[in-house]
Design an enzyme around this catalytic site. Structure first.
Site, short mmCIF file in Angstrom:
data_model
loop_
_atom_site.label_atom_id
_atom_site.label_comp_id
_atom_site.label_asym_id
_atom_site.label_seq_id
_atom_site.Cartn_x
_atom_site.Cartn_y
_atom_site.Cartn_z
N ASP A 1 -11.79 -40.22 -15.15
CA ASP A 1 -12.58 -41.52 -14.24
C ASP A 1 -12.30 -42.53 -14.46
OD1 ASP A 1 -15.04 -41.32 -13.82
OD2 ASP A 1 -15.31 -42.76 -16.01
N MET B 1 -22.31 -44.94 -13.82
CA MET B 1 -22.59 -45.76 -12.88
C MET B 1 -21.33 -46.16 -11.76
SD MET B 1 -25.61 -46.13 -11.56
CE MET B 1 -25.81 -47.96 -11.28
N ARG B 2 -19.63 -45.47 -12.33
CA ARG B 2 -18.54 -46.47 -12.00
C ARG B 2 -18.13 -45.82 -10.92
NH1 ARG B 2 -15.65 -45.47 -15.88
NH2 ARG B 2 -15.55 -46.70 -17.46
N ALA B 3 -18.96 -44.93 -10.22
CA ALA B 3 -18.93 -44.92 -8.90
C ALA B 3 -19.21 -45.33 -7.95
CB ALA B 3 -19.52 -43.07 -8.61
N VAL C 1 -17.33 -48.85 -7.83
CA VAL C 1 -15.47 -49.07 -7.48
C VAL C 1 -16.14 -48.73 -6.10
CG1 VAL C 1 -14.22 -46.81 -7.46
CG2 VAL C 1 -14.79 -47.55 -9.47
#
Length: 678
Positions: free
Chosen positions: A200, A281-283, A286
């Site tokens: 991740d 929420m990292r997607a 990024v």
């Protein structure tokens, strides 16, 4: 220093970075390091390492404070360094970006840095010697075969990636320094999957494969041979292309602050991420950062639909996986459907028309055939294994009960730790107790020229009684090689779990075989998380078959398990012999990796003369070797013979009825046997 193969000379990237996913991902993350690095997955021999090592050659040089070992940026307000403080007018210098390779077998001292032992012993000063994280600051940290990286090093990378700093508190020193780098990892999925937490942390991921077009393959060979024959001339031929690429990256970096991410574009990114059901929420972050970098790369002042599409194709595939058996990738038709035909913000802020967009994969680009992970079991590059016959073939000539059936699994559960008893010395993992290079210190030993972390206290204690008889200079401690002590640490090791599964006619009942496969699949998932190797032996008809040689790729193991047929007689002794021979060969290859045999059977033996007696005699011989084993009894019905229970007693193994194979009962039995805990 040997010359590196030019980045722009890699076949595929020379037709435009956007036509090569790997080249594009590497460029975007160097334009905007906040994207979070790149993970490259692909079969061996696909120029993964070549392209990564060539990347440093096209990056613009950086300015650093002269003499500073930590690459401090003189333009960064409030920047600090362990080598500081520095005057406001400190001398600066320009140097190339470093590509620092992190060996998968490196120790913590090499990664984090440690006490400068020579200075400590000679001058009595506690001075910090920087590690690889310090050297990689403002550069590239490259990990080849990142999926094989030891867990304690993964933890260090996760901390540094999250904080942008590295803190060292050990051996009487306390140092903190900046550690912001572009993390690039390459891996071959056949050798095992990546730990989810680290997966991740990679902002972008790409799948690469060798081109299937003969003309492209010819060009790859031609360029490689030309480089090997005359590296200087080959590199010189691409100097213009390399310089042009460097200039474009530098311009994109300067332009990135001016790229506008409109509310409409941000909403579209959120819609894409929600539609693909990614975790967290990292997607979204990024994808937004990568889209901005893509717009800057194409000299645009606002994010367009094509920028979002290019970013989503690279940022989302690995975030859609729920377990290691899920296929990575993204449905590009669905992506296009979500994005629609309209731009999120058709008119740039300055009102001027935007330049034409270069699509990530133009219609003129050469198609590349990338095999999906499910095809690994059929891929010619996968390990050679004995294949199961098809159901129609399996029953031929086996006598009674030759019909075969194939059933799938149900939803797997997560069992707790299955551990081998005792204290091992195997490769670091997350299963059984072992003496490792990481973990808590339990004792010290004489160095004797071997590696390990120096135990300073024990070294001084060993030298102290001899100081009166040694020629000391002043108050300095006089040491000799035989005084050196290294710490003995207890951690956890990875093991080999060999499944030996009865696939005979007595196992062919649909519910029974489905329960067996689900239990084995659950343990496979656990093996993936704990960095184990797994193997699969089956026995049916007249022989035992090594369906999967020991491997770290649980994807392949799961695929073989799913297609496992059942039917025919029960050659139990042959299955045990195949398992023993498999373990013998593997012990020669990896003698420190301790095995655990999981035998799944109803205890029947119907193939060959004196089948039952031969099986039990063989089980008693195996018990004499001290092999750790677990027997899962698959016998069902009101009247039971109890053959599997007797077999477990002969084998010296724990016994567990199939009816109790569940998330709680299996865990309880294993913990009772091996004293483990999750």
């Amino acid at each position: 220093m040997p010359l590196q193969f030019p980045f722009s000379a890699v076949v595929g990237s020379d037709t435009g970075v956007d036509s090569n996913d790997m080249a594009l991902a590497l460029i975007l993350t160097t334009i905007s390091p906040d994207v979070g690095g790149v993970l490259v997955r692909g079969e061996k021999g696909t120029a993964k390492s070549t392209m990564v090592r060539a990347l440093a050659g096209v990056l613009p040089p950086i300015e650093v404070i002269a003499g500073d070992r930590f690459s401090t940026d003189p333009a960064e307000p409030g920047a600090t360094s362990p080598d500081g403080p520095f005057a406001s007018d400190a001398e600066t210098e320009t140097r190339p970006v470093r590509l620092v390779e992190l060996p998968i077998g490196a120790g913590e001292d090499r990664v984090l840095g440690s006490l400068h032992l020579e200075r400590a012993l000679a001058d009595g000063k506690a001075e910090y010697e920087p590690g690889l994280l310090a050297r990689a600051h403002r550069g590239i940290l490259y990990v080849d075969e990142v999926n094989l990286l030891h867990d304690h090093l993964v933890d260090l990378l996760l901390d540094a990636a999250a904080m942008g700093r590295s803190t060292v508190e050990r051996d009487g020193i306390s140092v903190a320094h900046a550690a912001r780098f572009v993390l690039v990892g390459t891996m071959n999925p056949e050798e095992g999957e990546l730990r989810p937490q680290l997966l991740d942390r990679f902002g972008l991921t790409v799948e690469v494969s060798a081109p299937r077009d003969p003309a492209m393959r010819v060009e790859v060979v031609r360029r490689r041979m030309a480089f090997d024959a005359d590296p200087a001339a080959f590199v010189a031929a691409y100097q213009g292309a390399e310089a042009e690429l460097t200039g474009r990256i530098e311009r994109a970096r300067k332009r990135i602050a001016d790229v506008e991410l409109t509310d409409a574009a941000l909403l579209k990114i959120a819609e894409v991420c929600a539609a693909f059901d990614v975790d967290g929420m990292r997607a979204d972050l990024v994808t937004a950062r990568a889209a901005i970098a893509h717009a800057a790369w194409h000299d645009r002042t606002s994010v367009t639909r094509d920028d979002i599409r290019a970013a989503a194709r690279l940022a989302l595939p690995h975030r859609r996986r729920r377990n290691p058996f899920d296929a990575p990738g993204i449905d590009e038709d669905l992506l296009d459907q979500i994005l629609g035909d309209d731009e999120p913000d058709p008119t740039p802020p300055d009102g001027s028309p935007d330049r034409p967009v270069e699509t990530p994969a133009s219609s003129s680009a050469e198609p590349v055939d990338t095999p999906a992970p499910e095809s690994l079991a059929e891929d010619s590059s996968a390990p050679e294994v004995a294949q199961h016959p098809s159901p129609s073939e399996a029953g031929a000539g086996t006598g009674a009960g030759t019909d075969t059936t194939t059933v799938g699994t149900t939803t797997p559960y997560r069992p707790k730790l299955v551990a081998v008893p005792g204290l091992g010395t195997g490769e670091q993992g997350r299963r059984s107790r072992a003496i490792t290079s990481a973990g808590h210190r339990i004792a010290a030993r004489t160095a004797n020229g071997t590696g390990g972390s120096i135990d300073l206290v024990e070294t001084i204690r060993a030298a102290a009684p001899h100081q009166g008889s040694r020629a000391r200079v002043g108050t300095r401690l006089t040491l000799r090689p035989d005084d050196l002590r290294v710490a003995i640490r207890e951690g956890q090791e990875a093991n080999l779990i060999l499944f030996c599964v009865d696939a005979s006619g007595s196992m062919a009942a649909r519910t029974r075989m489905q329960q067996v496969k689900t239990a084995v699949l659950s343990l496979l998932l656990d093996a993936y998380r704990r960095r184990d190797k797994v193997g699969l032996v089956t026995f049916r008809a007249e022989s035992g078959v090594l369906a999967l040689p020991p491997t770290s790729s649980v994807e392949v193991a799961a695929a073989r398990l799913e297609e496992l047929p059942a039917g025919g007689r029960t050659p139990l002794a042959e299955g045990l012999l195949t398992a023993v021979e498999t373990l013998r060969v593997e012990a020669l290859r990896d003698p420190n990796r301790r095995p655990l045999l999981v035998l799944v059977t109803d205890g029947r033996a119907t193939a060959g003369p004196d089948a039952v007696e031969r099986s039990r005699a063989l089980a008693r011989q195996i018990a004499g070797t001290g092999l750790a084993a677990l027997v899962i009894d698959c016998e069902s019905g009101r009247f039971r013979l109890g053959l599997a229970r007797d077999l477990a007693a002969d084998l010296g193994a724990e016994y567990l009825p199939l009816g109790e194979v569940s998330a709680t009962s299996l865990v309880g039995a294993v913990q009772h046997r091996f004293g483990g805990a999750a």
